[in-house]
Design a protein around this motif. Structure first.
Motif, PDB file in Angstrom:
ATOM      1  N   ALA A  46       0.854  -1.171  -0.060  1.00  0.00           N
ATOM      2  CA  ALA A  46       0.109  -0.274  -0.047  1.00  0.00           C
ATOM      3  C   ALA A  46       0.823   1.191  -0.051  1.00  0.00           C
ATOM      4  N   VAL A  47       0.698   2.070  -1.197  1.00  0.00           N
ATOM      5  CA  VAL A  47       1.490   3.292  -1.034  1.00  0.00           C
ATOM      6  C   VAL A  47       0.664   4.566  -0.903  1.00  0.00           C
ATOM      7  N   GLN A  48       0.951   5.157   0.009  1.00  0.00           N
ATOM      8  CA  GLN A  48       0.226   6.593   0.193  1.00  0.00           C
ATOM      9  C   GLN A  48       1.019   7.628  -0.224  1.00  0.00           C
ATOM     10  N   GLY A  49       0.264   8.596  -1.371  1.00  0.00           N
ATOM     11  CA  GLY A  49       1.320   9.504  -1.578  1.00  0.00           C
ATOM     12  C   GLY A  49       0.696  10.679  -2.309  1.00  0.00           C
ATOM     13  N   GLU A  50       1.055  11.605  -2.862  1.00  0.00           N
ATOM     14  CA  GLU A  50       0.522  12.836  -3.442  1.00  0.00           C
ATOM     15  C   GLU A  50       0.873  12.801  -4.927  1.00  0.00           C
ATOM     16  N   ALA A  51      -0.367  13.199  -5.703  1.00  0.00           N
ATOM     17  CA  ALA A  51      -0.556  12.969  -7.369  1.00  0.00           C
ATOM     18  C   ALA A  51      -0.518  14.504  -7.928  1.00  0.00           C
ATOM     19  N   THR A  52       0.181  14.250  -9.039  1.00  0.00           N
ATOM     20  CA  THR A  52       0.098  15.584  -9.857  1.00  0.00           C
ATOM     21  C   THR A  52      -0.312  15.266 -11.065  1.00  0.00           C
ATOM     22  N   LEU A  53      -0.819  16.027 -11.908  1.00  0.00           N
ATOM     23  CA  LEU A  53      -1.063  15.898 -13.431  1.00  0.00           C
ATOM     24  C   LEU A  53      -0.245  16.566 -14.137  1.00  0.00           C
ATOM     25  N   THR A  54       0.317  16.008 -15.323  1.00  0.00           N
ATOM     26  CA  THR A  54       0.962  16.810 -16.423  1.00  0.00           C
ATOM     27  C   THR A  54       0.487  16.207 -17.663  1.00  0.00           C
ATOM     28  N   ASP A  55       0.535  17.317 -18.667  1.00  0.00           N
ATOM     29  CA  ASP A  55       0.566  17.038 -20.273  1.00  0.00           C
ATOM     30  C   ASP A  55       1.781  17.272 -20.926  1.00  0.00           C
ATOM     31  N   ASP A  56       2.722  17.794 -20.088  1.00  0.00           N
ATOM     32  CA  ASP A  56       4.145  17.861 -20.619  1.00  0.00           C
ATOM     33  C   ASP A  56       4.579  16.609 -21.443  1.00  0.00           C
ATOM     34  N   ARG A  57       4.699  16.705 -22.946  1.00  0.00           N
ATOM     35  CA  ARG A  57       4.979  15.797 -23.768  1.00  0.00           C
ATOM     36  C   ARG A  57       6.297  15.012 -23.737  1.00  0.00           C
ATOM     37  N   ASP A  58       7.264  16.000 -23.035  1.00  0.00           N
ATOM     38  CA  ASP A  58       8.811  15.498 -22.888  1.00  0.00           C
ATOM     39  C   ASP A  58       8.599  14.415 -21.503  1.00  0.00           C
ATOM     40  N   ALA A  59       7.821  14.904 -20.560  1.00  0.00           N
ATOM     41  CA  ALA A  59       7.669  14.154 -19.415  1.00  0.00           C
ATOM     42  C   ALA A  59       7.192  12.847 -19.661  1.00  0.00           C
ATOM     43  N   MET A  60       6.030  13.022 -20.313  1.00  0.00           N
ATOM     44  CA  MET A  60       4.922  11.675 -20.984  1.00  0.00           C
ATOM     45  C   MET A  60       5.948  10.754 -21.605  1.00  0.00           C
TER      46      MET A  60
ATOM     47  N   LYS B 126      -5.099   4.690 -28.269  1.00  0.00           N
ATOM     48  CA  LYS B 126      -4.687   4.535 -29.595  1.00  0.00           C
ATOM     49  C   LYS B 126      -3.831   5.245 -30.470  1.00  0.00           C
ATOM     50  N   GLU B 127      -3.722   6.478 -30.108  1.00  0.00           N
ATOM     51  CA  GLU B 127      -3.147   7.486 -31.082  1.00  0.00           C
ATOM     52  C   GLU B 127      -1.770   7.732 -30.259  1.00  0.00           C
ATOM     53  N   GLY B 128      -1.373   6.879 -29.198  1.00  0.00           N
ATOM     54  CA  GLY B 128      -0.284   7.135 -28.525  1.00  0.00           C
ATOM     55  C   GLY B 128       0.043   8.351 -27.869  1.00  0.00           C
ATOM     56  N   LEU B 129       1.133   9.084 -27.787  1.00  0.00           N
ATOM     57  CA  LEU B 129       1.289  10.291 -27.208  1.00  0.00           C
ATOM     58  C   LEU B 129       0.312  11.573 -27.798  1.00  0.00           C
ATOM     59  N   ASP B 130      -0.234  11.190 -29.050  1.00  0.00           N
ATOM     60  CA  ASP B 130      -0.875  12.211 -29.778  1.00  0.00           C
ATOM     61  C   ASP B 130      -2.418  11.826 -29.459  1.00  0.00           C
ATOM     62  N   THR B 131      -2.808  11.221 -28.628  1.00  0.00           N
ATOM     63  CA  THR B 131      -4.081  10.869 -28.041  1.00  0.00           C
ATOM     64  C   THR B 131      -4.734  12.344 -27.506  1.00  0.00           C
ATOM     65  N   PRO B 132      -5.824  12.677 -28.231  1.00  0.00           N
ATOM     66  CA  PRO B 132      -6.380  13.954 -27.532  1.00  0.00           C
ATOM     67  C   PRO B 132      -6.902  13.849 -26.064  1.00  0.00           C
ATOM     68  N   GLY B 133      -6.506  15.081 -25.223  1.00  0.00           N
ATOM     69  CA  GLY B 133      -6.528  14.855 -23.793  1.00  0.00           C
ATOM     70  C   GLY B 133      -6.100  13.956 -22.877  1.00  0.00           C
ATOM     71  N   LEU B 134      -4.959  13.201 -23.419  1.00  0.00           N
ATOM     72  CA  LEU B 134      -3.908  12.386 -22.601  1.00  0.00           C
ATOM     73  C   LEU B 134      -3.316  13.349 -21.663  1.00  0.00           C
ATOM     74  N   THR B 135      -3.063  12.526 -20.359  1.00  0.00           N
ATOM     75  CA  THR B 135      -2.574  13.318 -19.220  1.00  0.00           C
ATOM     76  C   THR B 135      -1.997  12.224 -18.698  1.00  0.00           C
ATOM     77  N   MET B 136      -0.656  12.569 -17.694  1.00  0.00           N
ATOM     78  CA  MET B 136       0.007  11.638 -16.832  1.00  0.00           C
ATOM     79  C   MET B 136      -0.114  12.006 -15.469  1.00  0.00           C
TER      80      MET B 136
END
Length: 138
Positions: free
Chosen positions: A81-95, A108-118
């Motif tokens: 069990a991992v308790q942590g803090e989450a952040t969202l990014t759409d930075d393509r280099d990081a993804m 389906k469109e890989g990193l070009d998938t519209p609305g993709l976030t990490m």
């Protein structure tokens, strides 16, 4: 309670892929869903996941960064069990750094998938149960 380093625990976690990610929902309740963590990664206390920016998961994290990841090993007696803090990014280099071809079954469109976030989850505390039990505070 056992005293392990993160590196020792990472060896035990090697190959763990699917987990349940629990977030705090907009009404203050807890919501869990399965997520792929890519078990090929050497765990160092940070996990990465991909989702859509309009998903319930992303919306929950945008309002409350606290999450829990629950892993279970199939071939050994191990629960983590991992308790942590989450952040969202759409930075393509990081993804791109964390992208794997297998993710295209969902995006389906890989990193070009519209609305993709990490989602990046930085562990604050890790508990495990198995041959021994333990906890690591980060």
């Amino acid at each position: 309670m056992a005293n392990k380093s993160m590196a020792e625990l990472a060896k035990k976690m090697r190959g763990l892929d699917l987990c349940l990610m629990t977030t705090v929902t907009s009404n203050g309740r807890l919501g869990s869903r399965p997520m792929s963590n890519n078990g090929e990664v050497e765990y160092d206390g940070t996990s990465y996941f991909f989702t859509w920016e309009q998903s319930r998961t992303a919306k929950d994290i945008a309002k409350d960064k606290h999450v829990q990841l629950n892993f279970r090993a199939e071939k050994q007696f191990l629960f983590v069990a991992v308790q942590g803090e989450a952040t969202l990014t759409d930075d393509r280099d990081a993804m791109k750094e964390h992208w794997h071809k297998e993710l295209e079954q969902w995006f389906k469109e890989g990193l070009d998938t519209p609305g993709l976030t990490m989602i990046e989850v930085k562990a604050k505390r890790v508990n495990w149960w198995g041959e021994d039990d333990g906890e690591i505070e980060l």
